[in-house]
Design a protein around this motif. Structure first.
Motif, short mmCIF file in Angstrom:
data_model
loop_
_atom_site.label_atom_id
_atom_site.label_comp_id
_atom_site.label_asym_id
_atom_site.label_seq_id
_atom_site.Cartn_x
_atom_site.Cartn_y
_atom_site.Cartn_z
N ILE A 179 37.13 35.60 36.35
CA ILE A 179 38.43 34.92 36.49
C ILE A 179 38.45 34.20 37.83
CG2 ILE A 179 40.92 35.24 36.52
CD1 ILE A 179 40.42 37.88 35.01
N SER A 180 39.03 33.03 37.86
CA SER A 180 39.04 32.20 39.08
C SER A 180 40.33 32.35 39.89
CB SER A 180 38.83 30.73 38.71
OG SER A 180 39.87 30.29 37.85
N ASP A 181 41.11 33.42 39.67
CA ASP A 181 42.39 33.57 40.37
C ASP A 181 42.22 33.58 41.88
OD1 ASP A 181 43.33 33.70 37.83
OD2 ASP A 181 44.01 35.78 37.91
N ALA A 182 41.12 34.18 42.35
CA ALA A 182 40.94 34.34 43.79
C ALA A 182 40.86 33.01 44.51
CB ALA A 182 39.68 35.17 44.06
N ARG A 207 50.00 47.69 61.22
CA ARG A 207 50.90 47.63 60.06
C ARG A 207 50.17 46.88 58.96
NH1 ARG A 207 55.77 44.57 62.30
NH2 ARG A 207 54.07 43.56 63.43
N VAL A 208 49.90 47.56 57.87
CA VAL A 208 49.04 47.03 56.82
C VAL A 208 49.80 47.00 55.52
CG1 VAL A 208 46.88 47.31 55.57
CG2 VAL A 208 47.02 48.01 57.98
N ILE A 209 49.61 45.91 54.76
CA ILE A 209 50.16 45.81 53.42
C ILE A 209 49.04 45.35 52.48
CG2 ILE A 209 50.97 43.44 53.72
CD1 ILE A 209 53.33 44.24 51.87
N VAL A 210 49.00 45.97 51.31
CA VAL A 210 47.96 45.67 50.33
C VAL A 210 48.63 45.05 49.11
CG1 VAL A 210 46.03 46.56 49.01
CG2 VAL A 210 46.69 47.68 51.15
N LEU A 211 48.09 43.90 48.66
CA LEU A 211 48.65 43.19 47.52
C LEU A 211 47.72 43.33 46.32
CD1 LEU A 211 50.07 41.94 50.06
CD2 LEU A 211 50.19 39.79 48.78
N SER A 212 48.25 43.74 45.19
CA SER A 212 47.46 43.89 43.96
C SER A 212 47.52 42.59 43.17
CB SER A 212 47.98 45.05 43.12
OG SER A 212 47.25 45.18 41.94
N PHE A 213 46.67 41.60 43.56
CA PHE A 213 46.67 40.31 42.90
C PHE A 213 45.75 40.27 41.68
CE2 PHE A 213 49.07 37.80 46.01
CZ PHE A 213 49.66 36.88 45.16
N ASP A 214 45.22 41.44 41.26
CA ASP A 214 44.49 41.52 40.00
C ASP A 214 45.54 41.71 38.91
OD1 ASP A 214 42.80 41.85 37.91
OD2 ASP A 214 41.62 43.47 38.79
N LEU A 215 46.17 40.59 38.52
CA LEU A 215 47.34 40.64 37.65
C LEU A 215 47.01 41.00 36.20
CD1 LEU A 215 49.21 37.47 39.01
CD2 LEU A 215 49.35 39.85 39.79
N ARG A 216 45.74 40.88 35.81
CA ARG A 216 45.37 41.15 34.42
C ARG A 216 45.00 42.62 34.21
NH1 ARG A 216 43.82 35.94 35.55
NH2 ARG A 216 44.21 34.36 33.93
N LEU A 232 50.94 31.23 37.12
CA LEU A 232 51.67 31.94 38.17
C LEU A 232 50.96 31.84 39.51
CD1 LEU A 232 52.79 35.21 36.33
CD2 LEU A 232 54.11 33.11 36.69
N MET A 233 49.57 31.77 39.47
CA MET A 233 48.81 31.73 40.72
C MET A 233 49.04 30.43 41.48
SD MET A 233 47.34 34.65 40.95
CE MET A 233 46.32 34.29 42.33
N LEU A 234 49.63 29.45 40.83
CA LEU A 234 49.90 28.17 41.49
C LEU A 234 51.34 28.05 41.97
CD1 LEU A 234 47.98 25.83 39.00
CD2 LEU A 234 47.17 26.77 41.17
N SER A 235 52.11 29.13 41.88
CA SER A 235 53.53 29.10 42.24
C SER A 235 53.72 29.00 43.75
CB SER A 235 54.21 30.37 41.71
OG SER A 235 55.54 30.44 42.17
#
Length: 758
Positions: free
Chosen positions: A695-698, A601-610, A665-668
């Protein structure tokens, strides 16, 4: 390992075989065109010459007596003879005598062909002193009939066309010359234009000397090997033959000068002796007319015999004194550039040696003057030596003369003792004996000089050079230049070298990561593997069990993930890269599909918010998504999860509504809530993040992940970016960093054949 590297290196260049094929074809074509249209075929003409390195007399009479007369020939120096053969003066005479500064050509479609010798129907005599002479100008000649011809050319952009009769003097804007028809010629007029060019003699001399080599065949011998390169066999043979012929003629001419000077000196002396003998004979005649010699008694015969012996010695001394006087007079009145005849009967070895040395030095100067100017340091030194020797010879002659006169006076004193005893002998008898003795002495000297003169005349009548032609000039059967085999081989090597050097230089200047080996040399982080180029750059098939190269490599990637995991389970994987375009979204998407097809069971998150791209890849909407979940507290996790319609076990969460201040938002705390809940509901969580080089979001997600897949793309990621990866790995900025090389040729290595990729 070394064999594997060599195999990969060879394979790397074999992949570029079209470049090598193009290089080979191009270089071979250039060689073919050069040989066909540009290269001049040259033949080697060889000949062998023997230069005798010894004192050689001229003619058939070569005795020590001739050397005593001053006929001292050159003691040949082989190195000097090589210099003479290669001198500009000798070559200029060869060119001038044979009109080798005029070339004849038949115009061709591809190239013009030079003709020579019997193939040329005309001969041209050019006035070299004409000021308007134009060199290297093609002058076309057309034969009208047996007596007339037509000339045509272009001089200073103006056409020139005139008609002339053979033998007439032609005065044209480009020169003054006469054209005659050859009596014997093999020329056949086939309608192709015939033209001739007049060349600068100095340039022709330089060209010929450049193609001429004269070397010693054996360092211990006197054989000279002559080699000459020419595009025409017959012309080359004639040039070498003319060079040898002119050299021999000049040598004979120079060697005869010494004999001619000796003959002149003997002739002058014979004239003087002839007058003296005539005077003595007249004295005898007058004496006998006045007296009757029959009444003379011979009672004093013994004393007369003794006195005659001493007087004979006195006469011999006088003869030598006369010879010394002749040499002294010759030195005072003669030409300093002509040899000095040695003493006729002088027994002074010092004087003879100095005269020999003077003549040898003068001969050496004459040989050097053929190829050097009077200002040459060697010639100036030889002139100084000749001047010193001349002064020394004059002093020696005077000294020898004084010695002879002293000896003569001593003998005269002895003779006077006996002469006193003869005083009683009748005066008539004494006078008659004196006159007869004087006559006998002069006649002997006259006959001696006459004999030597005849020897010299015979020497000049049959001139023989000290040089011998061992082998006549002969051209080789095959050309020595150009070497077609060597040129084609060079073309092949160059055709292979140029593509190789271009590829090597390109790789050398390439600052991108190009292979797994290259990547492993730059970083110490574990390498997951490589993903081959994708034909369309999209998702792998979602139906059935795919056997495509990309699908197989992603399955291998899943295996490597398990092999390299540092925790019990690599449940949460973050996928990132250094810069945009390295394929992180492509990797995250297809890895999720592969894991889902394996039953997870796999879920993919699109955390490239920009700049989100994940949902577009699957054809889904980005909203509602992550930003909506973080901002809207009443939004649940189930509200943002989207299940894929065709791929079982695969769910996705989009980036959500575009907002400002993404970093906040990345610190929420809502992110931690989201990840913890997803870990309970799914076997694998894959997070697609923006490039960390921009970008340092990762880095904000490092607390929630089990491992990091760092994507590097072949020929896109720069080598300097490896420092960033190494820093992240060593400092633990992203957990369990594993590097994946994207867009490689790995499909071929696994037997799937080449792929055409964007």
């Amino acid at each position: 390992m070394e064999q594997t590297n060599i195999t990969k290196l060879i394979s790397k260049y074999l992949k570029k075989w079209p470049f090598f094929a193009i290089g080979l074809v191009t270089c071979l074509a250039v060689v073919f065109l050069y040989l066909r249209y540009k290269a001049q075929t040259q033949y080697e003409i060889t000949s062998t010459l023997l230069v005798k390195n010894q004192d050689a007399g001229q003619g058939s009479v070569k005795s020590q007596n001739i050397k005593d007369l001053g006929l001292i020939k050159s003691n040949t120096n082989v190195e000097d003879e090589i210099g003479i053969l290669r001198s500009t003066g000798l070559m200029e005479k060869v060119i001038t005598d044979r009109s080798l500064n005029i070339n004849y050509y038949i115009e061709g479609k591809v190239r013009d062909v030079e003709i020579y010798g019997e193939d040329v129907p005309i001969e041209i005599l050019v006035d070299e002193t004409a000021t308007e002479l134009v060199y290297d100008l093609p002058i076309y000649i057309k034969f009208i009939n047996d007596t007339e011809y037509e000339l045509e050319t272009t001089v200073k952009n103006e056409s020139y066309k005139t008609q002339h009769t053979y033998g007439d003097l032609v005065t044209a804007p480009f020169g003054t010359f006469t054209i005659n028809v050859k009596e014997s010629s093999e020329y056949v007029d086939n309608g192709k234009p015939l033209y001739f060019t007049i060349l600068d003699t100095d340039r022709v001399i330089d060209d010929f000397l450049e193609n001429l080599s004269v070397d010693l065949i054996n360092l211990d011998g006197n054989l000279l090997g002559i080699r000459f390169l020419s595009i025409n066999k017959k012309k080359g043979e004639d040039i070498v033959a003319g060079l040898i012929e002119t050299y021999v003629e000049e040598m004979i001419k120079y060697e005869n000068e010494l004999a001619e000077n000796t003959i002149k000196m003997i002739d002058n002396r014979l004239k003087l002796l002839s007058g003296e003998i005539e005077g003595v004979e007249k004295s005898v005649e007058n004496f006998k007319t006045r007296n009757d010699p029959s009444n003379v008694t011979d009672n004093a015969g013994l004393y007369i015999a003794q006195a005659n012996d001493y007087k004979k010695l006195i006469s011999d001394y006088q003869t030598e004194i006369n010879v010394i006087n002749s040499i002294e007079m010759y030195l005072q009145q003669g030409n300093p550039d002509t040899p000095i005849p040695a003493s006729l009967s002088a027994n002074d070895p010092s004087l003879t040696g100095m005269i020999d040395q003077y003549n040898e030095t003068l001969l050496q100067k004459g040989q050097m003057a053929q190829s050097a100017s009077s200002a040459n340091p060697i010639i100036v030194n030889l002139d100084r030596t000749l001047n010193d020797l001349g002064k020394a010879i004059v002093e020696n002659v005077r000294s020898a003369k004084n010695r002879l006169m002293i000896a003569q006076r001593n003998q005269q004193s002895n003779a006077n003792k006996y002469q006193a005893q003869i005083a009683k002998v009748p005066s008539m008898e004494r006078q008659l004996v004196d006159i007869s003795r004087d006559k006998s002495t002069k006649e002997g000297l006259y006959l001696y000089l006459l004999q030597k003169r005849e020897e010299e005349v015979l020497s000049l009548a049959a001139p023989v050079s000290s040089t011998r032609i061992v082998s006549l000039p002969k051209a080789g059967t095959f050309p020595v230049s150009p070497n077609k085999t060597a040129m084609y081989l060079g073309g092949i090597l160059l055709g292979l070298f140029l593509p190789f050097s271009l590829i090597y230089t390109k790789d050398l200047l390439n600052n991108k990561i190009t292979s797994i080996e290259n990547l492993s040399n730059l970083i110490s982080a574990p390498i997951l593997g490589e993903i081959a180029k994708s034909k369309d750059g999209g998702l792998i098939t979602t139906k059935g069990y795919s056997r495509t190269p990309s699908a197989e490599l992603f399955r291998l990637l899943c295996f490597n993930l398990e092999y390299l995991k540092k925790t019990n389970k690599n449940q949460t994987l973050l996928v990132t890269s250094t810069v945009q375009g390295e394929g992180k979204t492509f990797i995250a998407s297809n890895l999720a599909i592969t894991l889902a097809s394996n039953g997870e069971r796999v879920i993919v998150l699109s955390f490239d918010l920009r700049m989100p791209q994940l949902m577009k890849t699957f054809g889904l909407s980005d909203t509602p998504g992550l930003t909506d979940f973080i901002v809207q507290k009443d939004l649940t996790i189930s509200d943002i999860i989207q299940k894929h319609s065709t791929i079982d076990n695969l769910s996705l969460i989009g980036a959500g509504t575009e907002v400002n201040q993404v970093g906040r938002l990345m610190l929420s705390e809502r992110i931690e809530l989201l990840i913890n809940q997803l870990k309970k509901d799914f076997d694998r969580i894959i997070i697609d993040t923006p490039p960390i080089g921009v970008i340092s979001d990762a880095f904000a997600l490092n607390a929630y992940i089990d491992g990091t897949i760092y994507v590097v793309r072949k020929n896109v990621t720069k080598s300097e970016h490896a420092k960033t990866i190494e820093s992240i790995h060593k400092n633990g900025k992203l957990r369990n960093t594993m590097v994946l090389l994207n867009d490689t040729d790995a499909a071929q290595a696994y037997g799937y054949g080449p792929k055409i990729n964007d």
